[in-house]
Write a protein that holds these residues in place. Structure first.
Motif, PDB file in Angstrom:
ATOM      1  N   LEU A   1      35.262 -27.055  -2.978  1.00 62.52           N
ATOM      2  CA  LEU A   1      35.643 -27.850  -1.813  1.00 62.52           C
ATOM      3  C   LEU A   1      37.125 -27.849  -1.668  1.00 62.52           C
ATOM      4  CD1 LEU A   1      35.143 -30.153   0.123  1.00 62.52           C
ATOM      5  CD2 LEU A   1      35.290 -31.924  -1.447  1.00 62.52           C
TER       6      LEU A   1
ATOM      7  N   VAL B   1      31.155 -27.173   8.655  1.00 61.01           N
ATOM      8  CA  VAL B   1      32.044 -27.562   9.927  1.00 61.01           C
ATOM      9  C   VAL B   1      33.645 -27.527   9.736  1.00 61.01           C
ATOM     10  CG1 VAL B   1      32.968 -29.426  11.322  1.00 61.01           C
ATOM     11  CG2 VAL B   1      30.391 -29.160  11.246  1.00 61.01           C
ATOM     12  N   VAL B   2      34.189 -27.718   8.405  1.00 64.93           N
ATOM     13  CA  VAL B   2      35.423 -27.520   8.083  1.00 64.93           C
ATOM     14  C   VAL B   2      35.665 -26.158   7.875  1.00 64.93           C
ATOM     15  CG1 VAL B   2      37.114 -27.948   6.247  1.00 64.93           C
ATOM     16  CG2 VAL B   2      35.748 -29.679   7.245  1.00 64.93           C
TER      17      VAL B   2
ATOM     18  N   THR C   1      27.021 -28.470   2.829  1.00 68.25           N
ATOM     19  CA  THR C   1      26.789 -29.719   3.696  1.00 68.25           C
ATOM     20  C   THR C   1      27.195 -29.748   4.813  1.00 68.25           C
ATOM     21  OG1 THR C   1      28.994 -30.664   2.784  1.00 68.25           O
ATOM     22  CG2 THR C   1      27.261 -31.150   1.567  1.00 68.25           C
ATOM     23  N   PHE C   2      26.861 -30.449   5.727  1.00 70.07           N
ATOM     24  CA  PHE C   2      27.354 -30.537   7.181  1.00 70.07           C
ATOM     25  C   PHE C   2      28.826 -30.285   7.297  1.00 70.07           C
ATOM     26  CE2 PHE C   2      28.795 -32.329  11.169  1.00 70.07           C
ATOM     27  CZ  PHE C   2      27.789 -31.570  12.120  1.00 70.07           C
ATOM     28  N   ARG C   3      29.554 -31.206   6.316  1.00 72.64           N
ATOM     29  CA  ARG C   3      31.125 -31.169   6.541  1.00 72.64           C
ATOM     30  C   ARG C   3      31.865 -29.845   6.092  1.00 72.64           C
ATOM     31  NH1 ARG C   3      35.050 -31.882   2.736  1.00 72.64           N
ATOM     32  NH2 ARG C   3      36.888 -33.179   3.383  1.00 72.64           N
ATOM     33  N   ASP C   4      31.115 -29.298   4.883  1.00 65.67           N
ATOM     34  CA  ASP C   4      31.823 -28.246   4.409  1.00 65.67           C
ATOM     35  C   ASP C   4      31.498 -27.126   5.379  1.00 65.67           C
ATOM     36  OD1 ASP C   4      32.172 -29.539   2.140  1.00 65.67           O
ATOM     37  OD2 ASP C   4      30.395 -28.730   1.149  1.00 65.67           O
TER      38      ASP C   4
ATOM     39  N   SER D   1      40.850 -22.913   4.854  1.00 66.78           N
ATOM     40  CA  SER D   1      40.817 -23.550   6.009  1.00 66.78           C
ATOM     41  C   SER D   1      42.304 -23.903   6.437  1.00 66.78           C
ATOM     42  CB  SER D   1      39.827 -24.803   6.231  1.00 66.78           C
ATOM     43  OG  SER D   1      38.563 -24.543   5.746  1.00 66.78           O
TER      44      SER D   1
ATOM     45  N   ALA E   1      26.301 -25.770  10.623  1.00 67.70           N
ATOM     46  CA  ALA E   1      26.346 -26.881  10.016  1.00 67.70           C
ATOM     47  C   ALA E   1      24.902 -27.437  10.223  1.00 67.70           C
ATOM     48  CB  ALA E   1      27.393 -27.811  10.662  1.00 67.70           C
TER      49      ALA E   1
END
Length: 936
Positions: A262, A155-156, A150-153, A269, A139
């Motif tokens: 997304l 990490v998820v 992105t960091f969120r993508d 996930s 991330a």
């Protein structure tokens, strides 16, 4: 059922797994069809990498892990990913594999295992730690160095997919060599077929999300009937089916998600989370089933072994059960039937006391063992069928239910042994009396050198007890280390011809003292003339040897203490090495000198003048005539004419008959010691003066603070009063432009009054001059009073403030205003240091004999390294200073002083920017309470 997991010792197998990693990565990328910046959510290659690192020798990691990086990177670049993204993802996979292996192999054996629930928990921890680590690294690194995602993508995506891959693939590898449980092939084929059909129907054709758990019953079926090896492979199949169908847009997980990146990440996930849940349900269940089967096999084997040992035992064993409050024979082996003189079937059902009579009533023994007062019981008795016999009886509890306990009884016929023991005891008593009356050491050993007997003098002189000597070789305890080989060689010849008749050697006592023993040995032979025993006697000659060598060793030793012997006329006859070192004379020069020649002439003259005698040795001898030695500091004259200060003791020496034979002087150089003592006294005096000065300064400071506070409060109170009159219009209307200035004057005046009151309170607490009102105080009212007092501070704040008080009074003995002030100070601090949107909670409770007030907030907190000064006057945290939060730094100091005076305690738990919890404990009021503390 083997559960061991061995390391891979074949480099070809390791290389093959690296190829598998490359292949799985290519297949995964081919199914997912990623773009150049997409992050693939299913990555089974990381699971293969984790197990490769786990099963590979660590000494091979230096080439295995780079090979993994190359394989992963090549697969990523083949499918169009940029080289920098491929490198970062490959390094993450290798790092996760290494972290997974370290956790899995962190055990005494150093090898991974999957045999118990603890092993499964280790697997979950290893997968979770390595996946989270890889997710965080990705991330940060991917958006920073690649510029995509992105960091969120990340990490998820990475943690659930990588954790699922490791949790699914690890059980397959860890159960690879494990033998299958006893199964029926047709049942396995049927279960596998039903599972496959259900999985394909669920993840390809069905769009109902609730149907995703349809395969679960069949996996549970496999866990119960087929074990971990089958369940692991079937979980891997479910993972491939669910992930592949979702990646291709089929199945319940893909329904409702758009085609944007997304949404696809969220869908896949969710699949990995589903797989993690399936693993957490099925794998521990399979491990439990296999563990239960292993335990059952052990119990069955133990039961069969017990039955075989019971039947074939040479000991007489009875199995007993409780019937009508007594122990009855439930089973018996052949040996016990022979001993009791009855057939086995005739013994069954008989009470134990019907065959064995013991000194202790069997009813008492039964009752004690049933109530748990006895774990086991031993005694001796007689057989009912043989009145003159002696039988040793031992009863112990066997496994059984609480209502039907089972016991075992062992019987041993010791009749012949007891008769022989009685005869030997009489002979031994006579021998013991003979040996114990002899004052020298006597030991009896066999021809192998093992001590059989020792007399009382041996234990008394050496300090060793019988257990430490008997049964051990002669050379093991009572022989010096340098003589052990020689003594051991004496007993190599069983004829006894090598045993030396007389010798002297050293012996260490149990306390470590060295004795000199003169040994004498002789051989006792049997009727055939063969050597049977060695009789060893020893005479302690330590005192004689010490007396003869004491003077020689004392004079030859290089001591720091001077030993000088004098004859009756004061001439030196003995001069040791210590005297040589202090005076600088050698012994040949000193012998024959007058003792007064080494004394400082001026000092010796002063001493003789005080004793009204001429300066001669006769003055010293006259002073010693009363029997008291001369002990004082003297100056001696060295051989180079310099002087040295010694602590000297001069005394009379007498022989064994009390006749004076000379004098002995013992002295040591104390020049440095006396100099150090003088320096220490000077330093202590200076320290005392400094402490007195500091005490005076502290008292002056307290007096100054009290005076300034009193003098400051009076004019400031007047200023505040007139300001309030101006605001209220007492001197005419005040215009709007002047009102803010008057408010500022009033507010800052109140702050000065509060500061002065706080200083006076602290000064009064420190000096003990503060007046207390002692009475019963309901802390519920004190908390409510603080709640009312803090109300104005909350008018323009957005805080959630809660109060939890018990429905009954919480009474303590103390001063109500001061206790209310404690709560108010803590509550005002919590409000002041908590930002809007936070919460403050006050809870009053009782615990044992104490009342507990807890104030908790979600505010700024206090850094750990600053908490040592919490209760110091004027202390403020760096956070409050940086944010310009008003305060004097006296609130907590006042709280701590008031609570301590009431016999209570204050504790604070805080983390920087994570809030603070303050707990105040006070003793509850009791009718017998006489006083609060010494401050009242």
């Amino acid at each position: 059922m083997s559960t061991r997991v061995r390391e891979l010792g074949d480099r070809r197998a390791v290389a093959a797994l690296v190829v598998v990693i490359f292949g799985t990565a290519c297949v995964t990328l081919g199914i997912a069809a990623p773009g150049p910046t997409d992050v693939v959510t299913w990555w089974p290659a990381v699971g293969v990498t984790a197990m490769l690192a786990t099963l590979t020798r660590r000494s091979w990691w230096w080439w295995v892990l780079p090979a993994v990086v190359v394989a992963n990177g090549a697969a990523n670049m083949i499918y169009g990913r940029p080289w920098d993204l491929a490198l970062i993802l490959s390094l993450i996979v290798a790092g996760e594999g290494a972290a997974f292996a370290v956790v899995m192999r962190h055990r005494p054996s150093g090898l991974a295992s999957m045999a118990t629930q603890r092993d499964f928990l280790r697997l979950v921890i290893a997968a979770g730690v390595s996946a989270v680590m890889g997710g965080l690294v990705g991330a940060v690194a991917i958006p920073l160095f690649v510029g995509t995602g992105t960091f969120r993508d990340v990490v998820v995506t990475i943690p659930p997919s990588h954790a699922a891959a490791m949790l699914v693939i690890a059980p397959v590898a860890l159960s690879w060599r494990r033998s299958l449980m006893p199964i029926r092939p047709l049942e396995l084929i049927l279960q596998s077929a039903v599972l496959a059909v259900t999985a394909l129907a669920t993840f390809w054709f069905t769009e109902v999300l609730a149907m995703t758990f349809a395969p679960l019953p069949f996996l549970v079926w496999a866990a119960f009937k087929f074990g971990l090896r089958v369940v692991a492979w079937q979980l891997a199949f479910i993972a491939l089916a669910a992930t592949g169908s979702t990646a291709l847009g089929h199945g319940p997980f893909a329904v409702g998600f758009a085609s944007d990146n997304l949404s696809l990440l969220a869908a896949t996930s969710l699949v990995q989370t589903f797989l993690v849940c399936m693993v957490l349900i099925c794998v521990p269940l399979a491990v439990n089933v296999e563990q239960g089967r292993r335990l059952l096999e052990r119990v069955r084997a133990s039961s069969e072994l017990f039955r075989q040992n019971f039947a074939e035992s040479l000991l007489s064993i009875l199995v007993l059960r409780v019937g009508e409050g007594r122990l009855e024979i439930f089973d018996a082996n052949t040996t016990s039937a022979t001993l009791l003189g009855r057939r086995v079937d005739h013994l069954l059902g008989l009470p134990l006391e019907a065959v064995v009579s013991t000194d202790t009533p069997m009813a008492e023994v039964t009752e004690s063992m049933l109530h748990g007062n006895l774990d086991g019981w031993r005694d001796e008795g007689t057989l009912v069928s043989r009145p003159g016999s002696r039988i040793a009886v031992s009863i112990a509890r066997l496994a059984g239910t609480y209502d039907e306990p089972m016991f075992s009884a062992q019987l041993l016929d010791v009749t012949t042994e007891r008769e022989a023991t009685a005869g030997l005891r009489a002979q031994r008593a006579l021998t013991d009396i003979t040996l114990d009356t002899t004052p020298c050491l006597i030991m009896v050993a066999d021809m192998a050198g093992t001590v059989l007997r020792v007399n009382r003098a041996t234990t008394r002189i050496t300090g060793f007890n019988q257990k430490q000597l008997v049964g051990r070789p002669v050379w093991d305890t009572l022989t010096s280390p340098d003589s052990r080989d020689a003594v051991r060689a004496m007993y190599d010849d069983p004829s006894g011809n090598a045993i030396i008749g007389a010798a002297e050697s050293g012996v260490r006592t149990v306390d470590g003292d060295l004795l000199r023993i003169l040994w004498s040995r002789d051989i006792v032979r049997d009727e055939g003339g063969d050597a049977a025993y060695a009789v060893i006697t020893g005479l302690d000659v330590t005192a004689e040897r010490n007396a003869s060598g004491l003077m020689r060793h004392m004079l030859a030793a290089a001591l720091s203490t001077a030993l000088i012997g004098l004859d009756n006329r004061g001439r030196i006859t003995v001069f040791n090495a210590g005297a040589e070192q202090i005076l600088g004379y050698d012994s040949y020069t000193a012998l024959g000198m007058d003792f007064t020649d080494i004394l400082d002439a001026e000092e010796f003259k002063e001493w003789t003048t005080e004793h009204m005698s001429p300066p001669s040795f006769e003055a010293l001898a006259k002073s010693l005539a009363n029997g008291r030695p001369i002990s004082d500091d003297w100056r001696w004259v060295r051989g180079d004419a310099s002087t040295t200060l010694v602590s000297m003791t001069l005394s009379v020496v007498e022989d064994s008959h009390g006749h004076q034979v000379g004098y002995l002087c013992v002295a040591s150089d104390v020049t440095d010691v006396r100099r150090s003592e003088e320096l220490l006294v000077t330093a202590l005096e200076k320290e005392r003066l400094v402490v007195d000065r500091l005490r005076d300064l502290d008292a002056a400071k307290d007096e100054f603070v009290s005076t300034v506070s009193h003098e400051l409060r009076t004019p400031v109170t007047s200023i505040v009063g007139y300001t309030e009159m101006l605001i209220d219009g007492g001197f005419g209307e005040v215009g709007d432009p002047q009102m803010p200035a008057l408010d500022a004057i009033n507010r800052n005046g109140e702050r000065l009054i509060t500061l002065a009151n706080n200083l006076l309170t602290l000064n009064g607490l420190a000096s003990g001059s503060l007046t207390w009102e002692r009475g019963q105080v309901d802390l519920v009212k004190a908390v409510r009073g603080a709640e009312a007092a803090i109300g104005p501070m909350l008018k323009e704040r957005q805080l959630e403030v809660t109060f939890k008080n018990p429905a009954w009074p919480v009474v303590v003995l103390g001063d109500a205003p001061h206790l209310e002030r404690v709560v108010t100070n803590l509550l005002s601090n919590a409000v002041k240091f908590t930002e809007d949107g936070g919460s403050v909670g006050v809870r009053l409770d009782t615990r044992m004999n104490e009342a507990v007030i807890t104030v908790r907030d979600t505010g700024l907190g206090i850094p750990k390294h600053e908490q040592h000064g919490l209760f110091d006057k004027f202390w403020r945290s760096s956070t409050s200073q940086a944010r310009h939060i008003q305060g004097t730094g006296l609130g907590l100091a006042i709280v701590q002083a008031i609570v301590a005076a009431h016999g209570g305690t204050v504790s604070i738990e805080s983390e920087h920017l994570e809030g603070t919890t303050v707990s105040v404990t006070l003793p509850l009021y009791r009718e017998r309470t006489r006083r609060l503390t010494s401050a009242f």
